[in-house]
Design a protein around this motif. Structure first.
Motif, PDB file in Angstrom:
ATOM      1  N   THR A  65       0.833  -1.217   0.000  1.00  0.00           N
ATOM      2  CA  THR A  65       0.000   0.000   0.000  1.00  0.00           C
ATOM      3  C   THR A  65       0.860   1.255   0.000  1.00  0.00           C
ATOM      4  O   THR A  65       0.618   2.194  -0.773  1.00  0.00           O
ATOM      5  N   GLN A 106      -3.239   9.231  -3.757  1.00  0.00           N
ATOM      6  CA  GLN A 106      -4.332   8.688  -2.944  1.00  0.00           C
ATOM      7  C   GLN A 106      -5.137   7.639  -3.712  1.00  0.00           C
ATOM      8  O   GLN A 106      -5.583   6.633  -3.131  1.00  0.00           O
ATOM      9  N   SER A 116      -5.754   3.748  -2.567  1.00  0.00           N
ATOM     10  CA  SER A 116      -7.132   3.344  -2.297  1.00  0.00           C
ATOM     11  C   SER A 116      -7.492   2.017  -2.951  1.00  0.00           C
ATOM     12  O   SER A 116      -8.520   1.424  -2.623  1.00  0.00           O
ATOM     13  N   VAL A 172      -6.045  -0.333   0.081  1.00  0.00           N
ATOM     14  CA  VAL A 172      -6.570  -0.094   1.425  1.00  0.00           C
ATOM     15  C   VAL A 172      -7.785  -0.972   1.753  1.00  0.00           C
ATOM     16  O   VAL A 172      -7.875  -1.526   2.861  1.00  0.00           O
ATOM     17  N   PRO A 173      -8.758  -1.161   0.847  1.00  0.00           N
ATOM     18  CA  PRO A 173      -9.917  -2.000   1.189  1.00  0.00           C
ATOM     19  C   PRO A 173      -9.558  -3.440   1.519  1.00  0.00           C
ATOM     20  O   PRO A 173     -10.344  -4.135   2.173  1.00  0.00           O
ATOM     21  N   LEU A 228     -11.209   1.862   9.981  1.00  0.00           N
ATOM     22  CA  LEU A 228     -11.218   3.268   9.596  1.00  0.00           C
ATOM     23  C   LEU A 228      -9.955   3.979  10.066  1.00  0.00           C
ATOM     24  O   LEU A 228      -9.442   4.872   9.383  1.00  0.00           O
ATOM     25  N   ALA A 241      -7.261   3.208   7.635  1.00  0.00           N
ATOM     26  CA  ALA A 241      -7.474   3.982   6.412  1.00  0.00           C
ATOM     27  C   ALA A 241      -7.059   5.433   6.595  1.00  0.00           C
ATOM     28  O   ALA A 241      -6.471   6.046   5.694  1.00  0.00           O
ATOM     29  N   GLN A 294      -9.771   7.339   1.561  1.00  0.00           N
ATOM     30  CA  GLN A 294      -9.305   6.053   2.085  1.00  0.00           C
ATOM     31  C   GLN A 294     -10.324   5.432   3.033  1.00  0.00           C
ATOM     32  O   GLN A 294     -10.523   4.202   3.032  1.00  0.00           O
ATOM     33  N   MET A 295     -11.000   6.227   3.816  1.00  0.00           N
ATOM     34  CA  MET A 295     -11.993   5.698   4.744  1.00  0.00           C
ATOM     35  C   MET A 295     -13.201   5.143   3.995  1.00  0.00           C
ATOM     36  O   MET A 295     -13.754   4.097   4.371  1.00  0.00           O
ATOM     37  N   GLN A 311     -12.164   1.895   2.544  1.00  0.00           N
ATOM     38  CA  GLN A 311     -12.044   0.879   3.579  1.00  0.00           C
ATOM     39  C   GLN A 311     -13.398   0.314   3.974  1.00  0.00           C
ATOM     40  O   GLN A 311     -13.538  -0.897   4.190  1.00  0.00           O
TER      41      GLN A 311
END
Length: 256
Positions: free
Chosen positions: A39, A69, A73, A76-77, A104, A107, A148-149, A152
């Protein structure tokens, strides 16, 4: 591997599970540590790609944040998928909220890391002042964290709904981008892209000031891919627990 899965499930249930437990579990195995490295390298690689493609006088915080970003992303998930898998494998019913908050938090750290990459690159460059390189830096940095949140939450939701993890991994990419492509292929449906798929909201969050219309689009996307998918996943998990049909620990190495 099976013992690691049992340990992860036991950690998820100890004292009902805490947010700190979830954060620790996100880097608790070697594959998850590799995922952290991948990541972070994705963000660094995107920054280097911008450095090669464009001369430093053309750099702005917004121009750097978009690719950095967006690249992170994608991975990140996957953390959310793995943490959701810990919940499904827990030997007894557990609360989902601490794991979701932990996911979260991970993220948010990724979003801050991406913003720092962009800030460092811009600080050591010689940007053209006419481009106002630091324009809306605070808004864009916050937007990166929100990107990112949101990603996630899509990961945790799909991780609760789908198994094995590789299927959920692919779904975090294929489902939102596939829907975006389908809607874009039909003229009458194209305006719905901004309301039903994350990609337009990502572009808006990383471009600068957000209008009320843009915030409305992002909130709708968050309700669908964040709150909605996770609510369904948690509901199904509780139903399995009530009926005594909780998934068993797999005998292969498909989960990490």
């Amino acid at each position: 591997m099976q013992q690691k899965l049992l340990d992860a499930g036991e950690t998820a249930t100890r004292s009902g599970g805490t947010t700190l437990d979830a954060i620790r579990r996100s880097v608790g195995t070697l594959p998850r540590k590799w995922l952290v490295a991948i990541t972070l390298l994705a963000g660094l690689s995107a920054a280097l790609a911008v450095a090669v493609a464009a001369p430093s006088p053309d750099w702005t915080f917004a121009a750097l944040s978009g690719p950095v970003q967006s690249a992170m992303s994608v991975a990140v998930p996957f953390f959310g998928v793995l943490l959701a898998g810990d919940l499904r494998r827990a030997p007894r019913p557990v609360r989902a909220a601490p794991t979701l908050l932990g996911a979260l938090s991970v993220a948010a750290v990724a979003g801050v890391f991406g913003a720092l990459i962009c800030a460092v690159m811009l600080a050591v460059s010689e940007p053209d002042a006419a481009h106002t390189p630091w324009s809306h830096v605070g808004t864009i940095a916050a937007g990166g964290v929100l990107v990112q949140m949101t990603a996630q939450l899509a990961g945790t939701g799909l991780g609760l709904l789908l198994r094995p993890p590789v299927v959920a991994f692919l779904a975090t990419i294929v489902l939102p981008m596939g829907l975006w492509a389908v809607l874009g292929a039909v003229d009458v449906l194209r305006p719905a892209q901004g309301w039903l798929t994350p990609h337009p909201s990502v572009q808006n969050l990383l471009s600068g000031p957000m209008t009320p219309f843009m915030w409305g689009q992002w909130l709708t996307v968050l309700l669908i891919w964040g709150a909605g998918v996770n609510a369904v996943g948690v509901m199904l998990m509780k139903r399995r627990n009530l009926t005594g049909n909780s998934p068993q620990i797999p005998s292969n190495n498909s989960e990490s």
